[in-house]
Design an enzyme around this catalytic site. Sequence first.
Site, PDB file in Angstrom:
ATOM      1  N   ASP A 144       1.419   4.339   1.653  1.00 31.60           N
ATOM      2  CA  ASP A 144       2.779   4.699   2.086  1.00 31.60           C
ATOM      3  C   ASP A 144       2.687   5.881   3.050  1.00 31.60           C
ATOM      4  OD1 ASP A 144       2.241   6.888   0.508  1.00 31.60           O
ATOM      5  OD2 ASP A 144       4.082   6.764  -0.669  1.00 31.60           O
ATOM      6  N   LYS A 173       1.589  -3.160   1.200  1.00 33.21           N
ATOM      7  CA  LYS A 173       1.866  -1.973   0.401  1.00 33.21           C
ATOM      8  C   LYS A 173       2.611  -2.342  -0.876  1.00 33.21           C
ATOM      9  CE  LYS A 173       5.396   0.676   0.647  1.00 33.21           C
ATOM     10  NZ  LYS A 173       6.494   1.591   1.039  1.00 33.21           N
TER      11      LYS A 173
END
Length: 366
Positions: free
Chosen positions: A252, A234
């Site tokens: 996320d 991420k």
Amino acid sequence: MKEKPTAGAGGADEHKGAPAKKAPAGPAKATAARKTSPEKKTPAGKETAAGRKTAGAAKRSAPAGKKAPAKKTAPVRKAPAAKKPLVAPKKATASVRAAPAKTVVGPAGDESRTALVRRARRINRELAEVFPYAHPELDFENPFQLVVATVLSAQTTDLRVNQTTPALFAKYPTPEDLAAANPEEVEEILRPTGFFRAKTRSVMGLSKALVEDFGGEVPGRLEDLVKLPGVGRKTAFVVLGNAFGRPGITVDTHFQRLVRRWRWTGETDPDKIEAAVGALFPKSDWTDLSHHVIWHGRRICHARKPACGACPIAPLCPAYGEGETDPEKAKKLLKYEKGGLPGQRLKPPQSYLDAGGRPAPPLGAG
């Protein structure tokens, strides 16, 4: 089906009362049996009363046996009717019609792959019109600041990170400076972000790795970025997409929540979500798609109470109705600039300011 009486005498003897042939033992009983059930005609003298009872029982069971398959198949015919409400909930569709939207698209149930791709891309286009100025909501001036800020954003808001990093970068502007810092001093600066001890170890560790392995420069490849302490896929995609212009999907918590609500995928693992959603869009759309989805999740489609009545993509959402559907009440749930509040960046892009967005206040400003 009635049996045919044998030639000679079955039917005639019953009317005349004369025995046709030599009757077996117990003629009275046989005659009585025939009189009590005249509708069943059997050849005279060939069956005993017990035989007729057995045959009668077999006949009675035979029709039941023929009907048994019908009883077994009945639940099968009813099964599709029971599944219909699960495929297309009428509540969601009916509520969507009252939403301030263009056209109503039914909830995804037996949606084909082609229909899913079209709906997903349409949602992204609609969000691009709502958030044309969407951008990463972390303040940064270079790749090093972005990777550090992204690591610090775990378990806290971008706003809180943006309020904290000015003091950090003022004191430690380079990887070399942060790698050689006093951990206790760094911890004190990072305290407002939560988990400050672990975050101190991460940012100091990645700074040392940058100095020792990459000459003090943030690498521009995924396989190198994920080797840094505290950096996962991420964080790596945030850096690649926003500091190096290389497409990536940022999965996320907001992104995960929304793509499942929209039924783009049922996966829960971030890596599998990334692969599933990435397959619905051209690679060039990945970075902006991430911004659009995350912005929508922060401002409108909240985790606990989505503002469904103020959602611009309500007709495309299978989960419409999970939140407040009354337009006036839904407006009160909007956050950041949609609710008339400041955004998350202290130094947002000019396009955001031109669109009416307001910068966030610094730490301790009230």
